[in-house]
Design a protein around this motif. Sequence first.
Motif, mmCIF file in Angstrom:
data_model
loop_
_atom_site.group_PDB
_atom_site.id
_atom_site.type_symbol
_atom_site.label_atom_id
_atom_site.label_comp_id
_atom_site.label_asym_id
_atom_site.label_seq_id
_atom_site.Cartn_x
_atom_site.Cartn_y
_atom_site.Cartn_z
ATOM 1 N N VAL A 139 -6.277 -1.104 -2.584
ATOM 2 C CA VAL A 139 -6.961 -1.737 -1.445
ATOM 3 C C VAL A 139 -8.103 -0.893 -0.887
ATOM 4 N N ALA A 140 -8.327 0.303 -1.418
ATOM 5 C CA ALA A 140 -9.291 1.221 -0.816
ATOM 6 C C ALA A 140 -10.714 0.702 -0.834
ATOM 7 N N ASP A 141 -11.042 -0.188 -1.775
ATOM 8 C CA ASP A 141 -12.408 -0.686 -1.871
ATOM 9 C C ASP A 141 -12.584 -2.056 -1.219
ATOM 10 N N ARG A 142 -11.564 -2.490 -0.482
ATOM 11 C CA ARG A 142 -11.679 -3.701 0.329
ATOM 12 C C ARG A 142 -12.175 -3.339 1.726
ATOM 13 N N THR A 143 -12.736 -4.315 2.444
ATOM 14 C CA THR A 143 -13.141 -4.052 3.823
ATOM 15 C C THR A 143 -11.900 -3.872 4.686
ATOM 16 N N VAL A 144 -12.042 -3.042 5.700
ATOM 17 C CA VAL A 144 -10.903 -2.688 6.545
ATOM 18 C C VAL A 144 -10.296 -3.915 7.211
ATOM 19 N N SER A 145 -11.125 -4.889 7.568
ATOM 20 C CA SER A 145 -10.622 -6.072 8.274
ATOM 21 C C SER A 145 -9.651 -6.895 7.433
ATOM 22 N N THR A 146 -9.659 -6.711 6.110
ATOM 23 C CA THR A 146 -8.754 -7.482 5.242
ATOM 24 C C THR A 146 -7.439 -6.757 4.979
ATOM 25 N N LEU A 147 -7.283 -5.536 5.500
ATOM 26 C CA LEU A 147 -6.073 -4.753 5.246
ATOM 27 C C LEU A 147 -4.966 -5.120 6.229
ATOM 28 N N SER A 148 -3.736 -4.970 5.785
ATOM 29 C CA SER A 148 -2.599 -5.175 6.679
ATOM 30 C C SER A 148 -2.501 -4.014 7.664
ATOM 31 N N GLY A 149 -1.647 -4.169 8.679
ATOM 32 C CA GLY A 149 -1.488 -3.116 9.670
ATOM 33 C C GLY A 149 -1.013 -1.818 9.059
ATOM 34 N N GLY A 150 -0.060 -1.907 8.126
ATOM 35 C CA GLY A 150 0.435 -0.704 7.475
ATOM 36 C C GLY A 150 -0.618 -0.022 6.626
ATOM 37 N N GLN A 151 -1.453 -0.820 5.935
ATOM 38 C CA GLN A 151 -2.523 -0.252 5.123
ATOM 39 C C GLN A 151 -3.570 0.426 5.994
ATOM 40 N N ARG A 152 -3.888 -0.187 7.125
ATOM 41 C CA ARG A 152 -4.842 0.452 8.043
ATOM 42 C C ARG A 152 -4.287 1.766 8.576
ATOM 43 N N ARG A 153 -2.966 1.779 8.838
ATOM 44 C CA ARG A 153 -2.368 2.998 9.351
ATOM 45 C C ARG A 153 -2.491 4.131 8.339
ATOM 46 N N ARG A 154 -2.258 3.828 7.077
ATOM 47 C CA ARG A 154 -2.398 4.847 6.038
ATOM 48 C C ARG A 154 -3.849 5.301 5.891
ATOM 49 N N LEU A 155 -4.788 4.376 6.085
ATOM 50 C CA LEU A 155 -6.204 4.752 6.027
ATOM 51 C C LEU A 155 -6.558 5.677 7.190
#
Length: 313
Positions: free
Chosen positions: A125-141
Motif C-alpha cells: 500500500v506504500a505507493d497508494r495515496t494516504v486517503s485510501t489507506l485504512s486507519g491501521g495502515q495510516r498508523r503504521r505510516l
Amino acid sequence: MIETRELTKQFKDVRAVDGINLTVARGELVALLGPNGAGKSTTLRMLTTLIPPTAGNASVGGFDVVRQQREVRLRIGYIGQGNGAGHSQRGRDELVSQGRAYGMRVRPARERANELVDSLGLGDVADRTVSTLSGGQRRRLDIAMGLIHSPELLFLDEPSTGLDPQNRANLQEHILRLREARETTIVLTTHYLDEADSMAERVIVIDHGRIIADDTPQRLKAKHVGDHVILGFTAEHDAISAARTLHAERHGTEVRVTAEDGPQQAPKLLDDLSAAGLAVSSIEVTRPTLDDVFLTLTGRSLREGRAEETVEV
C-alpha cells in the motif's frame, strides 16, 4: 537525555501537568502510564516543543525546549496519536519527504523509506495515496515517518492503538531493534500493560498531572501489590485455623497470603501449616500485573475509561 524541573502546564482552570521532575538517561526505554487526562500526552507535547510549558523548565538532548526548539526537533522523533501524513500524498513519497526535511540525502532517504515499508508491512500500500489507506495502515505510516531519520530520542504516544496483534508485535520488535542498534532513548505512553511490562525497563505512573510512582515493572509489582499464595483446604474449620496461623485472609475453604516473592515463600508457609497440624489440599501462586499496580495506586484500573478501539489492518 531528558531533564525537567517543576514542569507545569495550565489550561485555563485545568492544571494538566503539575510540577513534574523527571530525568531519563541516554539509552533508557521508559513507559508512561496513566488514565485518560492524567497529563501523559501533555508532558510529551511539551518535551517535543509542540506546546510551551506554563512554568518550570525542560531540556531534551541537552537543549532547552523553549529557547532551542530547532536543536531539540533535529534529535527527536515523535509519533503522536493523530495522523501526520498528507492525505493526497503517496505514502512512500511522504517518507522520503520527511527524511529530506531532516537533512537526509535523496538516496539514503529512499533506502530508509523502503526499509521501513518492508518492516512495518506496508509494501502493498506504500505507493497508494494516504486517503485510501485504512486507519491501521495510516498508523503504521505515521510510525515509519517518526522513525525515518533514526532519531536518538523517540517519543511514542500510544503507538500500538489501532494495530492488530501481528503488527503490534512487528512494531515492538522494530523499536527494540532500533534501540539495540543505535542506543536510541525511547519514551512511550501506552494502554497495553503487556507492552509496558515486556518492553520498558522503567515505568512511570502519572495521575492528576503528577508522578506517583517510578521504578522497574518488577519492583513496582512487588512493592505495591505482591504475589498471592492461595492455599486450599478440604474443610472450612481447617481454613479458619490456617488463616489465624498465617494472619491471612480467608474466603470459604481458601486462604490468601500476600508475599513479596510467592514461589520462594510458599514452602515456608507449607512448613508452618504442617507444624500446626494443618494439611493443604491445593496451592496456587499468582503474580501481579501492572494493572494491579495502577489499581492500587489510583483506585481504578488503567483500562477504565479507555475508548473502544477498532482494529484495522
